[in-house]
Design an enzyme around this catalytic site. Structure first.
Site, PDB file in Angstrom:
ATOM      1  N   HIS A   1      -4.700  -8.848   6.058  1.00 12.16           N
ATOM      2  CA  HIS A   1      -4.323  -7.452   6.255  1.00 12.16           C
ATOM      3  C   HIS A   1      -4.954  -6.622   5.161  1.00 12.16           C
ATOM      4  CE1 HIS A   1      -1.265  -9.733   4.057  1.00 12.16           C
ATOM      5  NE2 HIS A   1      -1.125  -8.652   3.295  1.00 12.16           N
TER       6      HIS A   1
ATOM      7  N   ASP B   1       3.910  -0.384   5.641  1.00 10.10           N
ATOM      8  CA  ASP B   1       4.423  -1.477   4.832  1.00 10.10           C
ATOM      9  C   ASP B   1       5.926  -1.286   4.611  1.00 10.10           C
ATOM     10  OD1 ASP B   1       2.928  -3.553   2.567  1.00 10.10           O
ATOM     11  OD2 ASP B   1       5.049  -3.058   2.304  1.00 10.10           O
ATOM     12  N   ILE B   2       6.673  -2.359   4.695  1.00 19.71           N
ATOM     13  CA  ILE B   2       8.135  -2.287   4.555  1.00 19.71           C
ATOM     14  C   ILE B   2       8.541  -1.968   3.112  1.00 19.71           C
ATOM     15  CG2 ILE B   2       8.655  -4.706   3.929  1.00 19.71           C
ATOM     16  CD1 ILE B   2      10.745  -4.663   6.206  1.00 19.71           C
TER      17      ILE B   2
ATOM     18  N   VAL C   1       1.904 -12.764   2.951  1.00 23.27           N
ATOM     19  CA  VAL C   1       1.879 -12.954   4.404  1.00 23.27           C
ATOM     20  C   VAL C   1       0.490 -13.490   4.757  1.00 23.27           C
ATOM     21  CG1 VAL C   1       2.088 -11.882   6.666  1.00 23.27           C
ATOM     22  CG2 VAL C   1       3.547 -11.095   4.779  1.00 23.27           C
TER      23      VAL C   1
HETATM   24  P1  DGP Z   1       0.474  -9.166   0.639  1.00 19.29           P
HETATM   25  O1  DGP Z   1       1.217  -9.262  -0.651  1.00 19.29           O
HETATM   26  O2  DGP Z   1      -0.928  -8.627   0.439  1.00 19.29           O
HETATM   27  O3  DGP Z   1       0.517 -10.432   1.457  1.00 19.29           O
HETATM   28  O4  DGP Z   1       1.205  -8.016   1.455  1.00 19.29           O
HETATM   29  C1  DGP Z   1       2.172  -8.271   2.422  1.00 19.29           C
HETATM   30  C2  DGP Z   1       2.852  -6.951   2.666  1.00 19.29           C
HETATM   31  O5  DGP Z   1       3.599  -7.057   3.864  1.00 19.29           O
HETATM   32  C3  DGP Z   1       3.833  -6.541   1.576  1.00 19.29           C
HETATM   33  O6  DGP Z   1       3.344  -5.366   0.924  1.00 19.29           O
HETATM   34  C4  DGP Z   1       5.129  -6.263   2.309  1.00 19.29           C
HETATM   35  C5  DGP Z   1       4.735  -6.254   3.757  1.00 19.29           C
HETATM   36  N1  DGP Z   1       5.720  -6.827   4.646  1.00 19.29           N
HETATM   37  C6  DGP Z   1       6.335  -8.039   4.514  1.00 19.29           C
HETATM   38  N2  DGP Z   1       7.182  -8.240   5.531  1.00 19.29           N
HETATM   39  C7  DGP Z   1       7.098  -7.125   6.320  1.00 19.29           C
HETATM   40  C8  DGP Z   1       7.751  -6.744   7.528  1.00 19.29           C
HETATM   41  O7  DGP Z   1       8.569  -7.451   8.111  1.00 19.29           O
HETATM   42  N3  DGP Z   1       7.418  -5.511   8.030  1.00 19.29           N
HETATM   43  C9  DGP Z   1       6.514  -4.691   7.426  1.00 19.29           C
HETATM   44  N4  DGP Z   1       6.268  -3.520   8.007  1.00 19.29           N
HETATM   45  N5  DGP Z   1       5.871  -5.033   6.292  1.00 19.29           N
HETATM   46  C10 DGP Z   1       6.175  -6.238   5.752  1.00 19.29           C
END
Ligand code: DGP
Length: 114
Positions: free
Chosen positions: A100, A30-31, A96
């Site tokens: 996931h 996660d970023i 997103v």
């Molecule tokens: P949610 O809130 O459950 O939809 O989690 C989405 C997660 O995705 C959030 O914890 C941050 C992560 N995220 C968003 N954009 C990116 C990205 O570009 N790369 C990565 N690795 N994670 C991301």
């Protein structure tokens, strides 16, 4: 509809730290990590939310959970413990829209979550 952010990560169009892959599931860090270990397990097939799941996805959802458990064993924190979470829609803070499974580990996690 345009490809989801996570589809673009799976296709390597956007960089990410990919730590797990099998035929159906990809896992990447996660970023914005909320714990020392924070990995997202994503199906290669894009499904927007848990509300869009049908009977035909039962095996795929199981594969997300199995992938997270396999990763926890592989990385050596399975016995110590970890948490898995799916957020669905606004009240859960889903941001997103490609389902996931969050895997969080490496610290004591509070309950109930915020
Ligand atoms: P949610 O809130 O459950 O939809 O989690 C989405 C997660 O995705 C959030 O914890 C941050 C992560 N995220 C968003 N954009 C990116 C990205 O570009 N790369 C990565 N690795 N994670 C991301």
């Amino acid at each position: 509809m345009s490809d989801s952010l996570f589809t673009r990560i799976i296709r390597r169009e956007i960089p990410a730290d990919i730590v797990y892959e099998d035929e159906h599931v990809v896992g990447f860090r996660d970023i914005n990590p909320q714990a020392p270990v924070h990995v997202l397990f994503v199906p290669r097939t894009p499904i927007a939310t848990l509300n869009d799941l049908g009977e035909e996805h039962a095996e795929l959802v199981g594969r997300l959970v199995l992938a997270a458990a396999a990763y926890a064993r592989r990385e050596g924190f399975a016995e110590r413990g970890y948490r898995t979470v799916f957020n669905c829609n606004e009240d859960a803070g889903q941001s997103v829209f490609h389902i996931h499974l969050h895997l969080l580990a490496g610290r004591r996690l509070g309950w109930p979550p915020g």
